[in-house]
Design an enzyme around this catalytic site. Sequence first.
Site, PDB file in Angstrom:
ATOM      1  N   CYS A  33       0.821  -1.207   0.000  1.00 21.61           N
ATOM      2  CA  CYS A  33       0.000   0.000   0.000  1.00 21.61           C
ATOM      3  C   CYS A  33       0.855   1.258   0.000  1.00 21.61           C
ATOM      4  CB  CYS A  33      -0.915  -0.002   1.228  1.00 21.61           C
ATOM      5  SG  CYS A  33      -1.809   1.541   1.463  1.00 21.61           S
ATOM      6  N   CYS A 323       2.165  20.868  26.568  1.00 24.37           N
ATOM      7  CA  CYS A 323       3.199  21.586  27.328  1.00 24.37           C
ATOM      8  C   CYS A 323       4.509  20.815  27.152  1.00 24.37           C
ATOM      9  CB  CYS A 323       2.789  21.652  28.800  1.00 24.37           C
ATOM     10  SG  CYS A 323       3.875  22.661  29.819  1.00 24.37           S
TER      11      CYS A 323
END
Length: 351
Positions: A33, A323
């Site tokens: 693929c 963060c």
Amino acid sequence: MKTLLFAFVLIIAGAGQLHASKNSATAYFAGGCFWCVEADLEKRPGVKEVVSGYSGGEEPDPSYEEVASGQTGHRESVKVIYDPEIVSYTTLLDHFWRSIDPTDPGGSFGDRGHQYTSAVYYQNEDERQAAEDSKARLDASGRFDAPVVTAIEPFTGFFPAEEYHQDYYQTHAVRYTTYRFFSGRDRFLESHWPKNQDSANKGPRSADNSSREDLQSRLSPIQFEVTQNDGTEPAFDNAYWNNKQPGIYVDVVSGEPLFSSTDKFDSGTGWPSFTKPLEPENIIEREDRKLFMVRTEVRSRQGDSHLGHVFADGPEPTGLRYCINSAALRFIPADDLASEGYARYEDLFQE
């Protein structure tokens, strides 16, 4: 008539090669693929772009339906445009092996037929020799229970696939992720290339002492402490908490793209904060129960670097606050994206 047209296409393709930038080279692979192979190789440092398409057959400019029928002789393949000063052809081969099952002679994972088998298409004798040597090393490594059967064939042409196939992992993320999971590709790769066994697949972090010593020699003390020991740098006393330049942030260990300045905001915490990742597939989230609280840790997929934490107190549109420790990041200014091998992100900063 088809033969003449095919030859004309090859002449045009060759002319394009002659005028390529000295910092740009191409390589051609098939690994089942093409959505998956494109997604994996496009994230590698030094790779500028990956195009999905068809190679190996004689039918000029085939359609997806024609190739999928197995009647054209083509395989689903990718064209990799890379900077040879950043990543070598041999290293690209290593990345390629780590994105496929090279032992399957009948297809790739859930996709069956010649059109989904794996191949390396070499363009010259140096590439042929490099591919043969790389394949032989992999076969002799004993990593797989079956022999490595990936074909090594001369490059005869490349035809880009239809536009909707390009960057499919980004434009159709849900369908792509679902397909990839149920195909078994990731389970196979993770079982044969575990992150603590092979640094080239998941990044340089390793349980092996020599790998940690290597990292310790090339990272600063705070970079090593944050990325390898899950440390935290001081707030308001780090490189990027107040950086307002346009550009992207990559893993300081592996170079994989992580965040963009277009998603950065001032959280008032003293650490770089982002509303979302630049490449969600490069981010792993884990439950963290240290410090007598439950948080969600953020790590990089390839480098396995500790990055920081994500919280549900960010601004719209996501409501999230990633963060992140500056010490886990390397900043690539927008003006340097092409020279650093991240040209595919330049469109983010076009006015």
